[in-house]
Design a protein around this motif. Structure first.
Motif, PDB file in Angstrom:
ATOM      1  N   THR B  49       0.836  -1.206   0.000  1.00 44.71           N
ATOM      2  CA  THR B  49       0.000   0.000   0.000  1.00 44.71           C
ATOM      3  C   THR B  49       0.869   1.254   0.000  1.00 44.71           C
ATOM      4  N   GLN B  84      -7.648   0.319  -0.717  1.00 44.29           N
ATOM      5  CA  GLN B  84      -7.813  -0.985  -0.086  1.00 44.29           C
ATOM      6  C   GLN B  84      -9.163  -1.095   0.631  1.00 44.29           C
ATOM      7  N   ASP B 159      -5.457  -1.265  -5.029  1.00 49.61           N
ATOM      8  CA  ASP B 159      -4.923  -1.852  -3.810  1.00 49.61           C
ATOM      9  C   ASP B 159      -5.875  -2.947  -3.335  1.00 49.61           C
TER      10      ASP B 159
END
Ligand code: ATP
Ligand code: MG
Lengths: 234, 240
Positions: B49, B84, B159
């Motif tokens: 990340t 994410q 992500d």
């Protein structure tokens, strides 16, 4: 006890017959407060958002000042506005003292920090959520503020209503700068104070009932809005 | 690619990311060329990340340089990022997908027509008018992918876009990503889903402990990884 019950009866009679003095006072109250809250919101909401998305040197200080202003005693604001608008003051030539405009000015000063501060807290939480997305999409500062205000609108209405609640019940400042002049600057709170001191309880109570009704209505609205916000469908 | 100048290649050299003195990443030297689908792999906490955010310019670096072929502002406008944990605006699904277009000046009506089209492509046709924060976790990720692709970015960072998706939804998203790749979008994607990496990757960046241990074409990574950490990772072992 007796004066209370006769007072109540008389109060309802005044309300139900739409007593013209009573109506005039209620309308002026609403006019002053709605105008003041509208102006305070136009300044306070964007200011709250602006303080969130801009990192500048005196940001923390500005926020502290805003929070301190929120706790300012209205009487002191009244005194300050009085001095500014009195004939010898810097804005004396405008002849605004003892007019509804003076009361609006005082209420804006009292209510704006409250609205800015509440909206700042609300917007800060939303910004934490949206931050990465808005930065990633290259949103300008103005766009960030606009998006945050729009998407946070439900919570922000609560801030505006809280400002309204504070303004409509305020007495100290508008008494000083408005002067409680009959048919000119007499509003709900100032005439309740006056009528009570004159022993005119029925009229005072009629005004009181209306004031309480307005306050309860505003609180109910805040409650309903925060509830629908959690279930959020608009 | 939308014609005209390209923002690629992206070059990172000597890039270091620190938080309060603690080094999270680097030094990283890396070039992302004009074509391909790069998968960033590595165990939890490896720095995937962080690496993607550094490339996109969301995380400030403490050393080194990140250079696009064009000036940073121009480069940013041709990038998109899928986070994410999907960021859901408090809007309807269709308005959320249309948001990037409207933000950049397209009129509401045309933006919504395109948004509807994208919603259907990622399988969100049935929730168009639903409130975005209320849809399911997998649907949120699909929304995020549609919202990223709608502005036809030259490069798309993802992500772990399929972390909450079931098998079928994963395939749907993969199909969309492949189409985007064929249409000329450069894709850089973090995942620890080996199957997905095998299906999609043209090359692999293997990150471990904040450092890049391998940058290789995908088939070589899966068949003859050089470092013991990457070997263990490919075999599904615990990476020490
Ligand atoms: N803001 C931060 N402050 C402190 N430590 C951080 C910060 N951001 C990331 N880290 C640390 O940096 C390391 C790399 O984090 P990163 O999120 O890049 O890992 P990752 O490879 O994406 O992991 P995952 O597979 O779990 O998503 C982790 O040890 C993490 O705890
Ligand atoms: Mg990660």
């Amino acid at each position: 006890m007796d004066s209370i019950s006769t007072g109540l009866m008389e109060a309802f009679r005044l309300i139900l017959t739409l007593d013209s003095d009573l109506v005039e006072i209620v309308l002026l109250s609403l006019q002053v407060t709605v105008t003041a809250v509208a102006i305070a919101s136009l300044i306070g909401l964007p200011l709250g958002a602006w303080l969130v998305v801009n990192r500048f040197r005196f940001r923390r200080l500005t926020i502290s000042v805003l929070n301190a202003l929120m706790g300012l005693p209205p009487v002191v604001v009244g005194l300050f506005v009085y001095l500014m608008l009195s004939r010898s003051g810097p804005f004396g030539v405008l002849g605004l003292l003892f007019t509804p405009t003076a009361m609006i000015i005082a209420q804006v000063i009292i209510v704006m920090p409250l609205i800015a501060s509440i909206s700042h807290q609300t917007i800060r939480d939303l910004w934490a959520e949206y931050h990465d997305l808005l930065i990633s999409l290259n949103a300008s500062h103005a766009q960030r503020i606009k998006v945050l205000l729009w998407d946070g609108r439900r919570a922000l209405i609560t801030a505006v209503l809280a400002g309204f609640g504070r303004a409509i019940g305020e007495v100290g400042a508008i008494m000083i700068v408005g002067g409680n002049i009959d048919h000119a600057t007499r509003v709900l709170t100032t005439s309740i104070a006056l009528e009570t001191s004159k022993g005119n309880f029925a009229f005072a109570m009629g005004l009181g009932i209306i004031l309480i009704t307005v306050a309860i209505a505003v609180n109910l609205a805040i409650h309903t809005i925060s509830k629908t916000e959690r279930a959020s469908t608009w | 690619m939308v014609g005209g100048t390209t923002i690629l290649p992206l070059e990172l050299s000597g890039v270091i990311a620190r938080v309060r003195g603690k080094q999270l990443l680097g030094p990283i030297d890396l070039t992302i060329g004009a074509t391909g689908l790069t998968v960033v792999m590595g165990p939890n906490g490896a720095g995937k990340t962080t690496l993607l955010r550094v490339m996109h310019g969301l995380r400030r670096i403490s050393g080194g340089t990140v250079n696009w072929a064009v000036e940073d502002g121009a480069a940013r406008r041709k990038q998109a990022f899928v986070f994410q944990s999907p960021i859901m605006m408090r809007r309807r699904v269709i308005d959320s997908i249309a948001f990037p277009l409207i933000l950049h000046g397209m009129d509401r009506k045309s933006a919504k027509i395109r948004a509807e089209d994208w919603a259907i492509r990622v399988g969100l046709g049935h929730v168009l008018q639903d409130w975005a924060p209320m849809i399911s976790g997998g649907e949120k990720q699909k929304l995020a992918v549609a919202r990223a692709l709608i502005s036809a970015p030259e490069i798309l960072f993802l992500d772990e876009p399929c972390a909450n998706l079931d098998g079928r939804s994963t395939r749907e998203i993969e199909a969309v990503l492949k189409q985007a790749e064929h249409a000329g979008t450069r894709i850089v994607m973090a995942t620890h889903n080996l199957g997905q990496a095998r299906r999609l990757a043209s090359d692999v960046i293997f990150v471990h402990g904040g450092k890049i241990l391998e940058i290789t074409p995908a088939d070589r990574f899966f068949n003859e990884a050089k470092t013991p950490q990457a070997k263990a990772f490919v075999q599904g072992d615990i990476v020490e």
